[in-house]
Motif scaffolding. Structure first.
Motif, short mmCIF file in Angstrom:
data_model
loop_
_atom_site.label_atom_id
_atom_site.label_comp_id
_atom_site.label_asym_id
_atom_site.label_seq_id
_atom_site.Cartn_x
_atom_site.Cartn_y
_atom_site.Cartn_z
N SER A 46 0.84 -1.19 0.00
CA SER A 46 0.00 0.00 0.00
C SER A 46 0.87 1.24 0.00
O SER A 46 1.97 1.24 0.55
CB SER A 46 -0.92 0.02 1.23
OG SER A 46 -1.67 1.22 1.28
N THR A 47 0.36 2.29 -0.63
CA THR A 47 1.06 3.58 -0.56
C THR A 47 0.93 4.21 0.82
O THR A 47 1.64 5.17 1.14
CB THR A 47 0.49 4.54 -1.62
OG1 THR A 47 -0.93 4.65 -1.46
CG2 THR A 47 0.81 4.05 -3.02
N THR A 292 -13.10 5.59 -6.42
CA THR A 292 -12.40 4.34 -6.14
C THR A 292 -12.44 3.47 -7.39
O THR A 292 -13.51 3.28 -7.97
CB THR A 292 -13.06 3.59 -4.97
OG1 THR A 292 -13.01 4.40 -3.80
CG2 THR A 292 -12.35 2.27 -4.71
N ARG A 315 -6.17 -4.75 -7.24
CA ARG A 315 -5.52 -3.46 -7.08
C ARG A 315 -6.61 -2.43 -6.89
O ARG A 315 -7.51 -2.29 -7.72
CB ARG A 315 -4.69 -3.13 -8.32
CG ARG A 315 -3.90 -1.84 -8.22
CD ARG A 315 -2.70 -1.96 -7.32
NE ARG A 315 -1.79 -0.82 -7.45
CZ ARG A 315 -0.70 -0.67 -6.73
NH1 ARG A 315 -0.37 -1.57 -5.81
NH2 ARG A 315 0.08 0.37 -6.91
N ASP A 317 -7.51 1.60 -6.05
CA ASP A 317 -7.07 3.00 -5.95
C ASP A 317 -8.25 3.79 -5.40
O ASP A 317 -9.25 4.02 -6.08
CB ASP A 317 -6.69 3.53 -7.33
CG ASP A 317 -6.15 4.96 -7.28
OD1 ASP A 317 -6.46 5.68 -6.31
OD2 ASP A 317 -5.45 5.36 -8.22
N GLU A 322 -3.34 3.68 -3.00
CA GLU A 322 -3.32 2.44 -3.76
C GLU A 322 -2.97 1.26 -2.86
O GLU A 322 -1.95 1.28 -2.18
CB GLU A 322 -2.32 2.54 -4.91
CG GLU A 322 -2.68 3.62 -5.93
CD GLU A 322 -1.72 3.67 -7.10
OE1 GLU A 322 -0.71 2.93 -7.08
OE2 GLU A 322 -1.97 4.45 -8.03
N ASP A 323 -3.84 0.25 -2.87
CA ASP A 323 -3.64 -0.98 -2.10
C ASP A 323 -3.61 -2.17 -3.06
O ASP A 323 -4.37 -2.20 -4.04
CB ASP A 323 -4.77 -1.19 -1.10
CG ASP A 323 -4.82 -0.13 -0.01
OD1 ASP A 323 -3.78 0.50 0.24
OD2 ASP A 323 -5.91 0.06 0.57
N THR A 324 -2.77 -3.14 -2.75
CA THR A 324 -2.75 -4.40 -3.49
C THR A 324 -3.16 -5.52 -2.54
O THR A 324 -2.59 -5.65 -1.45
CB THR A 324 -1.35 -4.70 -4.06
OG1 THR A 324 -0.94 -3.59 -4.86
CG2 THR A 324 -1.37 -5.94 -4.91
#
Length: 336
Positions: A46-47, A292, A315, A317, A322-324
């Protein structure tokens, strides 16, 4: 997305009284089915590093119907999952997601009690672990009211209902106490009166199906506006194992706020024997919170004993964060 739980056992699965699932088991006048889901979900990148984490989970539902006569039946559904109280504390509890009477007469079916009005289908029918992740936001569940479904023959099916968010003792849970809902809490549709409505038309044409739905949810205590919504969906099976599906929904006064909201789900599933591959693009745009976007690929494999093993990557956003994600699960059908 899947519920984030620590570990548990559960009974049950989604069950449509109007169309019993293939796994339903019948004993005389009593029919039942269910499903247990056990899995694991991780936000592994994650950012925003604080978003990263993982957990195991389990959930399930048990559903049944008892025919009092050839046209009158009692239906009910029990859910087990992690629930949350007003203070943000969580724990495992059981609660009734449906309970009531159903009456069938000719081409029409009526339900009264704690019901599940129809508005869209992506929250349930989109393939893949994350296929329904955003569409679940606007699912109409745990409502007190009356529903009707009318078979129009070649013209399709018309489903309608009046309702309000459950504020009876059935809104509480057993085990961990999530607390009883009250109309004083506010929220669109949480009015304690039958002043909310949904209408949905659907039809099938050979390998294609489509539907259009409308809903109106009255403003609750403290809300600034009534909510109005429209949803439309279209699906088609190409006959070679590939199924395509899309749904869009738009709202004014979303949740009783000043928000406008738009949702979209595009979903594809390709079956190769016991293996099903899926892909999803989903979008949510709220005027106050931003946009989103979710992109996911997944796979599910049905084992010989009916169990299904699945997994997916996604993924997400959300307004620039941003999360994976990775999710895997095992679905165990009951009732066979």
């Amino acid at each position: 997305m899947s519920k984030t739980l620590t570990a548990a056992l559960a009974l049950g699965a989604p069950f449509a009284i109007l169309a019993p699932a293939a796994m339903a088991q019948e004993t005389g006048r009593f029919t039942w089915d269910g499903e247990v889901e056990i899995g694991y979900e991780s936000t592994f990148d994650s950012t925003v590093p604080a978003n990263e984490g993982d957990s195991a989970y389990a959930s399930g539902e048990f559903n049944g119907a008892f025919a009092l006569t050839d046209s009158l039946s009692v239906f009910g559904g029990l859910t087990f999952e992690e629930v949350e109280d007003a203070g943000g504390n969580t724990g495992y509890g059981f609660y009734f997601h449906e309970l009531g009477l159903q009456f069938e007469t000719g081409a029409a079916t009526f339900q009264i009690g704690k019901v599940h009005p129809e508005f869209g289908t992506a929250w349930d029918s989109a393939a893949g672990f994350y296929g329904s992740a955003l569409a679940e936001d606007y699912e109409l569940s745990e409502q007190i009211g009356a529903l009707a479904s009318v078979d129009l023959g070649a013209a399709g099916t018309l489903s309608m209902g009046v309702f309000y968010a459950d504020d009876t003792g059935l809104s509480d849970s057993i085990g961990f106490n999530r607390g009883r809902n009250s109309s004083s809490f506010g929220g669109a549709g949480n009015t304690g009166e039958l002043n909310n409505a949904a209408l949905q038309w659907s039809n099938e044409w050979n390998d294609t199906f489509g539907y259009v739905g409308l809903r109106y949810l009255s403003a609750g205590v403290g809300d600034v506006d009534d909510e109005t919504g429209i949803v439309a969906g279209l699906g088609h099976s190409l006959g070679n194992g590939l199924d395509l599906f899309g749904e869009v929904a738009a709202f004014d006064g979303y949740g009783g706020t000043t928000d406008d909201a738009t949702y979209a789900t595009l979903n594809a599933a390709y079956a190769i024997g016991q293996l099903t591959l899926s892909g999803t693009y989903a979008m949510r745009d709220l005027s106050s919170a931003g946009r989103t976007d979710l992109v996911s690929i997944g796979a599910e494999y049905e084992l010989a004993n009916g169990l299904t093993l699945g997994g997916a990557l996604a993924r997400v956003d959300e307004a620039g964060v941003e999360d994976t994600l990775l999710g895997v699960n095992l679905v165990i059908p009951l009732g066979s």
